[in-house]
Design a protein around this motif. Structure first.
Motif: not given
Length: 276
Positions: A62-90
């Motif tokens: 589980v990442p301690a830090l996760l940086m979003l470095g895609v094009k802004p237009q890709k946000l809704d494409e990637i968010a659903p897959g990423i959100a469930p793996v992020l813990e409170r402390e990430t």
């Protein structure tokens, strides 16, 4: 020898294009252990030796830090897959231009600390400027992000998101405007007779020294310009052209305003998403 950058755990980079790649170059040059970094990108192409590069989210950490470095237009494409793996402390870091903090929180409700960061291209040689903004009161999270971004040059916090946007517009977009000016300066010198390669090199070296002086001087850029220009001399003759009817100032104002307006349009698009 570089003192290794201390981060609280694994760092994931979602996307590694021009800007995220420049940041990674800067971190590695500053001593970040490549073994702490995982890059997730569709191509699977390794951006640097020793960097684990995958095409899907890893399941072994589980990442301690996760940086979003895609094009802004890709946000809704990637968010659903990423959100469930992020813990409170990430700690979630976004370098997505024009995407507001509220838009990020609506898509990533898990992490306590979400930080907006806006770097510029010189971070790749540890000479960058990185604006930071967050609404978290987690002092450790803020310190961890500041330490990571300070390795790239100068890291500056903005408590007001509007000021963050204005400052980002200046430092992140304006290097391209400066490069275009240097290109025009070199092209004009070449047209007047200087060999093109030499003109480009001299323009870059001139800008490097002039910028270093402006960054360390107590005088304003306007005052420094007056120091260069002797009354009735060659520099004053050129400044008279730039200053005629405030031509340069008006052009730069229109340039920055166009960039700012596009950022507002991108923010509005993110707000209008069904996710909000």
């Amino acid at each position: 020898m570089n003192t290794p950058i201390q981060i609280p755990g694994p760092l994931w980079l979602i996307g590694c294009g021009n800007m995220a790649g420049a940041m990674l170059d800067g971190w590695l040059a500053a001593g970040l252990d490549p073994a702490q970094v995982t890059v997730i990108r569709p191509s699977g192409r390794q951006p640097a030796p020793g960097i684990r590069t995958v095409t899907v989210l890893p399941e072994d950490e589980v990442p301690a830090l996760l940086m979003l470095g895609v094009k802004p237009q890709k946000l809704d494409e990637i968010a659903p897959g990423i959100a469930p793996v992020l813990e409170r402390e990430t700690i979630l870091i976004s370098i997505l231009a024009g995407v507001e903090l509220a838009a990020l929180r609506s898509r990533f409700p898990g992490p306590r600390a979400i930080v907006k960061a806006m770097p510029n291209l010189p971070v790749g040689i540890n000479k960058g400027v990185v604006e930071l903004h967050t609404d978290t009161g987690d002092a450790k999270a803020r310190a961890d992000v500041e330490q990571l971004m300070s390795a790239l040059g100068q890291a500056l916090w903005f408590e007001d998101e509007a000021y963050f946007g204005l400052a980002s517009n200046l430092t992140a977009a304006a290097p391209a405007f400066l490069y275009r000016f240097l290109d025009a300066l070199a092209a004009a010198s070449a047209e007047l007779g200087l060999p093109p390669a030499q003109a480009s090199r001299l323009a870059a070296l001139m800008a490097e020294g002039a910028a270093a002086l402006a960054a360390t001087s107590d005088e304003t850029p306007a005052q420094l310009a007056r120091r260069v220009a002797s009354p009735g001399g060659t520099t004053e003759a050129g400044l008279n052209v730039l200053d005629a009817e405030d031509g340069l100032r008006a052009l730069i104002l229109r340039t920055l305003e166009a960039s700012r307006r596009r950022g507002q349009e991108m923010a509005e698009a993110a707000r209008a998403s069904p996710k909000l």
